[in-house]
Design an enzyme around this catalytic site. Structure first.
Site, PDB file in Angstrom:
ATOM      1  N   THR A  53       0.791  -1.141  -0.046  1.00 26.55           N
ATOM      2  CA  THR A  53       0.678  -0.150  -0.123  1.00 26.55           C
ATOM      3  C   THR A  53       0.914   1.170   0.057  1.00 26.55           C
ATOM      4  O   THR A  53       2.479   1.176   0.638  1.00 26.55           O
ATOM      5  CB  THR A  53      -0.573  -0.385   1.015  1.00 26.55           C
ATOM      6  OG1 THR A  53      -0.137  -0.001   2.500  1.00 26.55           O
ATOM      7  CG2 THR A  53      -1.785  -1.365   0.941  1.00 26.55           C
ATOM      8  N   GLU A  77      -5.948  -3.020  -2.760  1.00 25.36           N
ATOM      9  CA  GLU A  77      -6.396  -3.931  -1.533  1.00 25.36           C
ATOM     10  C   GLU A  77      -7.313  -5.042  -2.800  1.00 25.36           C
ATOM     11  O   GLU A  77      -7.798  -6.260  -2.160  1.00 25.36           O
ATOM     12  CB  GLU A  77      -6.976  -3.926  -0.299  1.00 25.36           C
ATOM     13  CG  GLU A  77      -6.095  -3.471   0.858  1.00 25.36           C
ATOM     14  CD  GLU A  77      -5.670  -1.953   0.793  1.00 25.36           C
ATOM     15  OE1 GLU A  77      -5.885  -0.936  -0.116  1.00 25.36           O
ATOM     16  OE2 GLU A  77      -5.408  -1.121   2.039  1.00 25.36           O
ATOM     17  N   LYS A  93     -16.687  17.325  10.670  1.00 28.81           N
ATOM     18  CA  LYS A  93     -17.211  17.671  10.571  1.00 28.81           C
ATOM     19  C   LYS A  93     -17.978  19.176  12.182  1.00 28.81           C
ATOM     20  O   LYS A  93     -16.596  18.892  12.617  1.00 28.81           O
ATOM     21  CB  LYS A  93     -17.438  16.687  12.205  1.00 28.81           C
ATOM     22  CG  LYS A  93     -18.365  16.072  12.791  1.00 28.81           C
ATOM     23  CD  LYS A  93     -18.824  14.973  13.699  1.00 28.81           C
ATOM     24  CE  LYS A  93     -20.879  14.614  13.558  1.00 28.81           C
ATOM     25  NZ  LYS A  93     -20.638  13.091  13.976  1.00 28.81           N
ATOM     26  N   TRP A 103     -21.635  16.492   9.028  1.00 28.58           N
ATOM     27  CA  TRP A 103     -20.314  16.032   7.723  1.00 28.58           C
ATOM     28  C   TRP A 103     -20.191  17.738   6.424  1.00 28.58           C
ATOM     29  O   TRP A 103     -21.207  17.449   5.974  1.00 28.58           O
ATOM     30  CB  TRP A 103     -21.088  15.188   7.329  1.00 28.58           C
ATOM     31  CG  TRP A 103     -20.671  13.212   8.645  1.00 28.58           C
ATOM     32  CD1 TRP A 103     -21.925  13.037   9.049  1.00 28.58           C
ATOM     33  CD2 TRP A 103     -19.526  14.000   8.700  1.00 28.58           C
ATOM     34  NE1 TRP A 103     -21.298  12.698   9.988  1.00 28.58           N
ATOM     35  CE2 TRP A 103     -20.312  12.805  10.089  1.00 28.58           C
ATOM     36  CE3 TRP A 103     -18.036  13.511   9.184  1.00 28.58           C
ATOM     37  CZ2 TRP A 103     -18.825  12.265  11.026  1.00 28.58           C
ATOM     38  CZ3 TRP A 103     -17.410  13.699  10.045  1.00 28.58           C
ATOM     39  CH2 TRP A 103     -17.752  12.530  10.670  1.00 28.58           C
TER      40      TRP A 103
HETATM   41  P1  AMP Z   1      -4.772   3.230  -2.890  1.00 28.29           P
HETATM   42  O1  AMP Z   1      -5.055   1.916  -2.621  1.00 28.29           O
HETATM   43  O2  AMP Z   1      -3.245   4.110  -2.823  1.00 28.29           O
HETATM   44  O3  AMP Z   1      -4.839   3.177  -4.359  1.00 28.29           O
HETATM   45  O4  AMP Z   1      -5.647   4.264  -2.314  1.00 28.29           O
HETATM   46  C1  AMP Z   1      -6.741   4.009  -2.695  1.00 28.29           C
HETATM   47  C2  AMP Z   1      -7.633   4.616  -1.661  1.00 28.29           C
HETATM   48  O5  AMP Z   1      -7.568   5.872  -2.952  1.00 28.29           O
HETATM   49  C3  AMP Z   1      -8.959   4.211  -1.772  1.00 28.29           C
HETATM   50  O6  AMP Z   1      -9.476   4.100  -0.768  1.00 28.29           O
HETATM   51  C4  AMP Z   1     -10.254   5.698  -1.715  1.00 28.29           C
HETATM   52  O7  AMP Z   1      -9.590   6.673  -0.881  1.00 28.29           O
HETATM   53  C5  AMP Z   1      -9.044   6.354  -2.943  1.00 28.29           C
HETATM   54  N1  AMP Z   1      -9.445   6.643  -4.042  1.00 28.29           N
HETATM   55  C6  AMP Z   1      -8.721   5.694  -5.331  1.00 28.29           C
HETATM   56  N2  AMP Z   1     -10.482   5.731  -6.015  1.00 28.29           N
HETATM   57  C7  AMP Z   1     -11.096   7.222  -6.202  1.00 28.29           C
HETATM   58  C8  AMP Z   1     -11.783   7.904  -6.645  1.00 28.29           C
HETATM   59  N3  AMP Z   1     -12.270   7.972  -8.523  1.00 28.29           N
HETATM   60  N4  AMP Z   1     -12.525   8.833  -6.051  1.00 28.29           N
HETATM   61  C9  AMP Z   1     -11.790   9.221  -4.835  1.00 28.29           C
HETATM   62  N5  AMP Z   1     -11.298   8.418  -4.432  1.00 28.29           N
HETATM   63  C10 AMP Z   1     -10.783   7.279  -4.800  1.00 28.29           C
END
Ligand code: AMP
Length: 539
Positions: free
Chosen positions: A178, A325, A434, A439
């Site tokens: 990650t 994930e 918040k 929110w």
């Molecule tokens: P990563 O594992 O580094 O790709 O991060 C995943 C996170 O990126 C997700 O849990 C979201 O919070 C954010 N994310 C990915 N795609 C989007 C999207 N299209 N819109 C908003 N947040 C996103």
């Protein structure tokens, strides 16, 4: 039915049988263009697989890669899992200390490095313990003596000895970590089965991103980030022409490659795609593009981006959502039969949502009251399960309570869900604001601010407030040569949100700090804010 295991070897075999004449094109570090066919790719991949086996890679062994997007990296994507090994691409934008931590935590056995990235490798090699270092020759200089030459070992591999690993679709094939914006990065293993099913799901035209043999696909998303959203597997499965940009990810180089190779589909994070739009806008007639679809993902997509590509260039921008994930694509925002009848404005409203879950991915969300109703309004943390969702992190039991007692993954994303299952992400749970018990979505404010013609980027964080507990605070990056005042921005937002949503304070900065994959790094903005506040108080 037959007991047929879904493995990476079956994708390779299909590609060789059906698409042998299709092309794979790479821009190499010296800017030369390399072309070869799927047939060449399959032959070299088999040779590499045999060569790695001869050097000592066995089932379950991990081979790290430190490489840009190019054909040799594609060969590794297949050769390593095809002998039961696990390919582990390293994010070359991480610090040497993080890279060393990751290689040690994963217990990688070999590493394959781009010659142009040796200076980075040298910075952490003394901290790690690998039995072989293999270098891809890319420069005039010879490869250092202690290292093996990728091309030489591949040449020595005998294709006839290739014995593909097909016995267990649940075996691990791919590893990534990650991006770790807080705490240490966590390891994730994708299996042959999860990769194959994810590729199938993303390929669907009706609910995924719809790639076919007719397409020429250039993934901008790096192969060192979450398997480049699965493009190297999905594109190979359907025989699409593949184009790899190497290290050249600036708008000008990408647009030239789109034009010369007649690219029809590309994919990247909004920050990179915005640069492409600005470049196009600066001289709209300069490039003759065949581009039909841009897949956007990784962070929320501003509405103006989708609108500008459609109205100015006739290109469909598909908004997807995902996380490392879940292999990593989880949903995509596409046109439903109901929406086809709707007005253009309503269609854009839909396009900026994160969309519908891919097949086999089950969704639900909950807040303090329990599971939320699917009414498009109530917010809750999104939870998932499915065949390409992790069941645990590598060498960690239940990292920070990331799973529910009944085994669903808690995403940390706060969402609403409509009655027909369309997801709209409002925030990361830790970024939600918040204020006075209500929110406020930082994503919604950011998207609205980025609609302003003078604003290039906007990021909103929660800051402490004595009266309201928290208030939104906006960091703004202006477009070149443009200015705008805080008052003008407040007025710009006034008719879009309830009054209490609108930030009172705006700070103009040169750039929003970003993660290694181009997402806004809000933790860094909070630090900047706190540092400034404490220096003011102490001053
Ligand atoms: P990563 O594992 O580094 O790709 O991060 C995943 C996170 O990126 C997700 O849990 C979201 O919070 C954010 N994310 C990915 N795609 C989007 C999207 N299209 N819109 C908003 N947040 C996103």
């Amino acid at each position: 039915m037959m007991d047929y295991q879904l493995t990476i070897a079956t994708i390779l075999r299909r590609a060789e049988d059906l698409y042998s004449k299709k092309e794979i094109i790479s821009c190499l570090p010296d800017k030369s263009i390399h072309r070869y066919t799927y047939d060449d790719f399959a032959k070299r991949t088999k040779k590499l697989a045999v060569a790695l086996q001869r050097l000592g890679i066995r089932e379950g062994d991990k081979v790290a890669t430190l490489c840009w997007n190019h054909y040799q990296h594609l060969e590794m994507y297949y050769a390593i899992p095809c002998i039961g090994g696990i390919i582990h691409p390293l994010n070359l934008r991480l610090s040497p200390a993080d890279l060393a931590y990751i290689v040690n935590h994963a217990a990688d056995k070999f590493i394959i490095v781009d010659q142009v990235l040796l200076p980075l490798f040298e910075k952490f090699k003394s901290e790690i313990n690998l039995s072989r270092v293999i270098v891809i020759p890319q420069m005039e200089e010879t490869i250092p003596q202690d290292y093996l030459n990728y091309e030489a070992i591949l040449e020595a591999g005998d294709e006839k000895e290739f014995d593909p690993f097909e016995k267990d679709e649940n075996a691990a094939a791919f590893m990534c970590y990650t991006s770790g914006t807080t705490g240490k990065p966590k390891g994730i293993l994708y299996s042959h089965r999860s990769i194959t099913l994810h590729a199938m799901a993303t390929l669907l035209g009706s609910v995924g991103i719809g790639i076919s043999e007719k397409d020429v696909v250039l993934p901008i998303v790096p192969m060192f980030h979450a398997s480049a959203w699965g493009f190297p597997y999905s594109c190979t499965l359907v025989g699409a022409t593949q184009v790899f940009p190497g290290p050249y990810l600036d708008a000008e180089s990408l647009l030239s490659l789109f034009e010369s190779e007649k690219v029809t589909v590309t994919g990247g994070v909004p920050t990179v795609i915005i640069n492409i739009l600005h470049k196009l806008d600066s001289d709209p007639k300069r490039y003759k593009l065949a581009l039909r679809t841009i897949v956007l993902g990784g962070s929320a997509t501003p509405r103006f981006l989708i609108q500008a590509f459609k109205e100015r260039y006739g290109i469909l921008a598909i908004h997807t959502w995902g996380m490392t994930e879940i292999s990593p694509m989880g949903s995509s925002s596409f046109m439903t039969s109901k929406l086809q009848q709707a007005s253009q404005e309503e269609q854009y409203d839909q396009a900026i949502k994160q969309g519908f879950p891919l097949p086999f991915l089950e969704i639900r969300a909950r807040n303090e009251m329990g599971f939320i109703p699917w009414d498009g309004e109530t917010m809750g943390e999104l939870e998932l399960r499915g065949p390409f969702v992790i069941a645990s992190y590598y060498k960690e039991e239940d990292a920070d309570g990331k799973f529910t007692p009944d085994g669903w993954l808690k995403t940390g994303d706060i969402a609403t869900i409509t009655e027909d299952g369309c997801i709209s992400i409002k925030d990361r749970s830790k970024d939600l604001i918040k204020s006075g018990g209500e929110w406020i979505s930082s994503l919604a404010l950011e998207n609205a601010l980025m609609e302003h013609p003078h604003v290039r980027e906007a990021a909103v964080i929660a800051v402490p407030d004595t009266k309201w507990m928290e208030r939104p605070f906006a960091y703004i990056v202006l477009r070149e040569g443009k200015t705008v005042s805080s008052r003008e921005l407040r007025e710009f937002l006034a008719d879009k949100f309830a009054k209490f949503w609108i930030p009172e304070e705006y700070e103009f900065i040169d750039a929003i700090p970003k993660t290694s994959v181009g997402k806004f790094l809000k933790a860094a903005l909070r630090e900047i804010y706190n540092a400034k506040r404490s220096s003011k108080t102490s001053g």
